[in-house]
Scaffold this motif. Structure first.
Motif, PDB file in Angstrom:
ATOM      1  N   TYR A 133       0.818  -1.214   0.000  1.00 57.31           N
ATOM      2  CA  TYR A 133       0.000   0.000   0.000  1.00 57.31           C
ATOM      3  C   TYR A 133       0.852   1.265   0.000  1.00 57.31           C
ATOM      4  O   TYR A 133       0.505   2.266  -0.639  1.00 57.31           O
ATOM      5  CB  TYR A 133      -0.942  -0.004   1.211  1.00 57.31           C
ATOM      6  N   VAL A 134       1.971   1.237   0.721  1.00 57.66           N
ATOM      7  CA  VAL A 134       2.868   2.390   0.723  1.00 57.66           C
ATOM      8  C   VAL A 134       3.422   2.630  -0.674  1.00 57.66           C
ATOM      9  O   VAL A 134       3.474   3.762  -1.164  1.00 57.66           O
ATOM     10  CB  VAL A 134       4.026   2.180   1.728  1.00 57.66           C
ATOM     11  N   GLY A 135       3.838   1.545  -1.338  1.00 58.47           N
ATOM     12  CA  GLY A 135       4.357   1.679  -2.704  1.00 58.47           C
ATOM     13  C   GLY A 135       3.314   2.227  -3.656  1.00 58.47           C
ATOM     14  O   GLY A 135       3.615   3.074  -4.511  1.00 58.47           O
ATOM     15  N   LEU A 136       2.078   1.768  -3.523  1.00 61.10           N
ATOM     16  CA  LEU A 136       0.997   2.267  -4.365  1.00 61.10           C
ATOM     17  C   LEU A 136       0.767   3.754  -4.124  1.00 61.10           C
ATOM     18  O   LEU A 136       0.601   4.538  -5.064  1.00 61.10           O
ATOM     19  CB  LEU A 136      -0.288   1.485  -4.075  1.00 61.10           C
ATOM     20  N   GLY A 137       0.781   4.154  -2.840  1.00 66.12           N
ATOM     21  CA  GLY A 137       0.608   5.568  -2.519  1.00 66.12           C
ATOM     22  C   GLY A 137       1.727   6.429  -3.075  1.00 66.12           C
ATOM     23  O   GLY A 137       1.491   7.547  -3.561  1.00 66.12           O
ATOM     24  N   GLU A 138       2.944   5.916  -3.046  1.00 61.00           N
ATOM     25  CA  GLU A 138       4.074   6.681  -3.567  1.00 61.00           C
ATOM     26  C   GLU A 138       3.993   6.832  -5.081  1.00 61.00           C
ATOM     27  O   GLU A 138       4.329   7.892  -5.624  1.00 61.00           O
ATOM     28  CB  GLU A 138       5.381   6.000  -3.163  1.00 61.00           C
ATOM     29  N   VAL A 139       3.560   5.793  -5.768  1.00 57.21           N
ATOM     30  CA  VAL A 139       3.404   5.877  -7.227  1.00 57.21           C
ATOM     31  C   VAL A 139       2.370   6.941  -7.591  1.00 57.21           C
ATOM     32  O   VAL A 139       2.595   7.789  -8.463  1.00 57.21           O
ATOM     33  CB  VAL A 139       2.998   4.505  -7.812  1.00 57.21           C
ATOM     34  N   ILE A 140       1.225   6.900  -6.917  1.00 57.07           N
ATOM     35  CA  ILE A 140       0.170   7.894  -7.183  1.00 57.07           C
ATOM     36  C   ILE A 140       0.666   9.299  -6.862  1.00 57.07           C
ATOM     37  O   ILE A 140       0.450  10.244  -7.633  1.00 57.07           O
ATOM     38  CB  ILE A 140      -1.092   7.572  -6.359  1.00 57.07           C
ATOM     39  N   GLY A 141       1.348   9.450  -5.713  1.00 52.10           N
ATOM     40  CA  GLY A 141       1.844  10.763  -5.321  1.00 52.10           C
ATOM     41  C   GLY A 141       2.876  11.311  -6.275  1.00 52.10           C
ATOM     42  O   GLY A 141       2.850  12.491  -6.628  1.00 52.10           O
ATOM     43  N   ASN A 142       3.786  10.465  -6.749  1.00 55.70           N
ATOM     44  CA  ASN A 142       4.838  10.918  -7.655  1.00 55.70           C
ATOM     45  C   ASN A 142       4.301  11.349  -9.007  1.00 55.70           C
ATOM     46  O   ASN A 142       4.797  12.316  -9.598  1.00 55.70           O
ATOM     47  CB  ASN A 142       5.873   9.799  -7.850  1.00 55.70           C
ATOM     48  N   PHE A 143       3.296  10.638  -9.517  1.00 53.36           N
ATOM     49  CA  PHE A 143       2.757  10.991 -10.829  1.00 53.36           C
ATOM     50  C   PHE A 143       1.776  12.159 -10.752  1.00 53.36           C
ATOM     51  O   PHE A 143       1.738  13.015 -11.641  1.00 53.36           O
ATOM     52  CB  PHE A 143       2.075   9.772 -11.464  1.00 53.36           C
ATOM     53  N   SER A 144       0.975  12.215  -9.691  1.00 51.15           N
ATOM     54  CA  SER A 144      -0.023  13.287  -9.580  1.00 51.15           C
ATOM     55  C   SER A 144       0.622  14.651  -9.375  1.00 51.15           C
ATOM     56  O   SER A 144       0.073  15.674  -9.807  1.00 51.15           O
ATOM     57  CB  SER A 144      -0.988  12.986  -8.427  1.00 51.15           C
ATOM     58  N   VAL A 145       1.787  14.680  -8.725  1.00 47.79           N
ATOM     59  CA  VAL A 145       2.431  15.963  -8.444  1.00 47.79           C
ATOM     60  C   VAL A 145       2.816  16.679  -9.737  1.00 47.79           C
ATOM     61  O   VAL A 145       2.798  17.919  -9.805  1.00 47.79           O
ATOM     62  CB  VAL A 145       3.667  15.766  -7.534  1.00 47.79           C
ATOM     63  N   LEU A 146       3.145  15.943 -10.789  1.00 50.19           N
ATOM     64  CA  LEU A 146       3.520  16.563 -12.062  1.00 50.19           C
ATOM     65  C   LEU A 146       2.370  17.375 -12.645  1.00 50.19           C
ATOM     66  O   LEU A 146       2.565  18.501 -13.119  1.00 50.19           O
ATOM     67  CB  LEU A 146       3.960  15.485 -13.060  1.00 50.19           C
ATOM     68  N   LEU A 147       1.173  16.809 -12.590  1.00 50.38           N
ATOM     69  CA  LEU A 147      -0.004  17.497 -13.117  1.00 50.38           C
ATOM     70  C   LEU A 147      -0.380  18.682 -12.248  1.00 50.38           C
ATOM     71  O   LEU A 147      -0.679  19.772 -12.759  1.00 50.38           O
ATOM     72  CB  LEU A 147      -1.174  16.515 -13.222  1.00 50.38           C
ATOM     73  N   VAL A 148      -0.351  18.502 -10.937  1.00 49.08           N
ATOM     74  CA  VAL A 148      -0.758  19.566 -10.011  1.00 49.08           C
ATOM     75  C   VAL A 148       0.170  20.769 -10.115  1.00 49.08           C
ATOM     76  O   VAL A 148      -0.280  21.919 -10.143  1.00 49.08           O
ATOM     77  CB  VAL A 148      -0.785  19.032  -8.564  1.00 49.08           C
ATOM     78  N   LEU A 149       1.481  20.521 -10.182  1.00 52.62           N
ATOM     79  CA  LEU A 149       2.434  21.627 -10.269  1.00 52.62           C
ATOM     80  C   LEU A 149       2.238  22.441 -11.535  1.00 52.62           C
ATOM     81  O   LEU A 149       2.413  23.664 -11.537  1.00 52.62           O
ATOM     82  CB  LEU A 149       3.866  21.091 -10.219  1.00 52.62           C
ATOM     83  N   LYS A 150       1.896  21.774 -12.616  1.00 56.51           N
ATOM     84  CA  LYS A 150       1.696  22.470 -13.884  1.00 56.51           C
ATOM     85  C   LYS A 150       0.458  23.358 -13.859  1.00 56.51           C
ATOM     86  O   LYS A 150       0.415  24.407 -14.484  1.00 56.51           O
ATOM     87  CB  LYS A 150       1.582  21.443 -15.018  1.00 56.51           C
TER      88      LYS A 150
END
Length: 220
Positions: free
Chosen positions: A54-71
């Motif tokens: 679950y931690v790994g899944l959360g990190e994957v989602i967090g790492n990819f979502s941050v790219l869209l949010v920052l833009k």
């Protein structure tokens, strides 16, 4: 530029000193929360391996979502939003309610907090590189790394300490809220030229001087 000259410039340009202090504080809190969640064995799953999944899944989602949010909303607003969101998740996790035998409010909120903490982890290091002047970037990044490494060590210890869920989650939530407040002092760096010297940091601060009625000192 010698180390002594770099240190003296923090005194000459106090705005850079304040921003550096905020960077160190934010990286410390982020590392503490990130590792405290990742190594909280019972936060996500019923076993250590399920927790890793679950931690790994959360990190994957967090790492990819941050790219869209920052833009979309920029670095500063995104970082503040991530911290506020994580803080909210921690405090909501205090609610003692079970959805099923294995799932409760704390577990669900901890998963959302893991995603938001991962996103803030990515964002704070990006901001560190863009906020800091080129002449001081190595020093500031090294300082932030040292402080965050120490807090990363204590995060799992506090997570596994003999504390009630209310005490633990309240502490984590309070740290995230304080990190959000300190992040208000960062300038927005999206689309802004990275400062080369401490003087450039001062000029950027003059252009973005008022932040929610907080006035930073600017040397003449």
């Amino acid at each position: 530029m010698s180390v002594l000259q770099q240190l003296l410039e923090f005194k000459k340009y106090p705005a850079m000193l304040v921003e550096t202090a905020c960077i160190c504080w934010a990286t410390m809190v982020t590392a503490f929360l990130f590792n405290g969640l990742a190594f909280g064995w019972d936060r996500f799953g019923d076993s250590r391996y399920e927790n890793y999944l679950y931690v790994g899944l959360g990190e994957v989602i967090g790492n990819f979502s941050v790219l869209l949010v920052l833009k979309i909303i920029g670095r500063k607003v995104a970082l503040v939003s991530f911290y506020i969101g994580a803080s909210t998740c921690f405090f909501l996790g205090i609610i003692n309610y079970k959805f099923s035998t294995h799932w409760n409010v704390e577990r669900v909120m901890s998963m959302f907090a893991q995603i938001l903490t991962t996103a803030s982890f990515c964002n704070i290091w990006l901001i560190t590189g863009e906020v800091t002047a080129t002449t001081h970037r190595g020093m500031v990044t090294s300082m932030a790394n040292v402080f965050s490494a120490v807090c990363a060590f204590f995060g799992p210890i506090v997570s596994a300490a003999d504390l009630t869920n209310v005490q633990r989650l309240s502490f984590f939530g309070s740290l995230a809220a304080l990190a959000a407040l300190s992040s208000l002092l960062f300038p927005e760096t999206r689309g802004v030229e990275i400062p080369a010297t401490a003087k450039d940091v001062r000029e950027r601060r003059r252009k973005q001087r008022m932040i929610f009625k907080v006035r930073l000192p600017v040397s003449s």
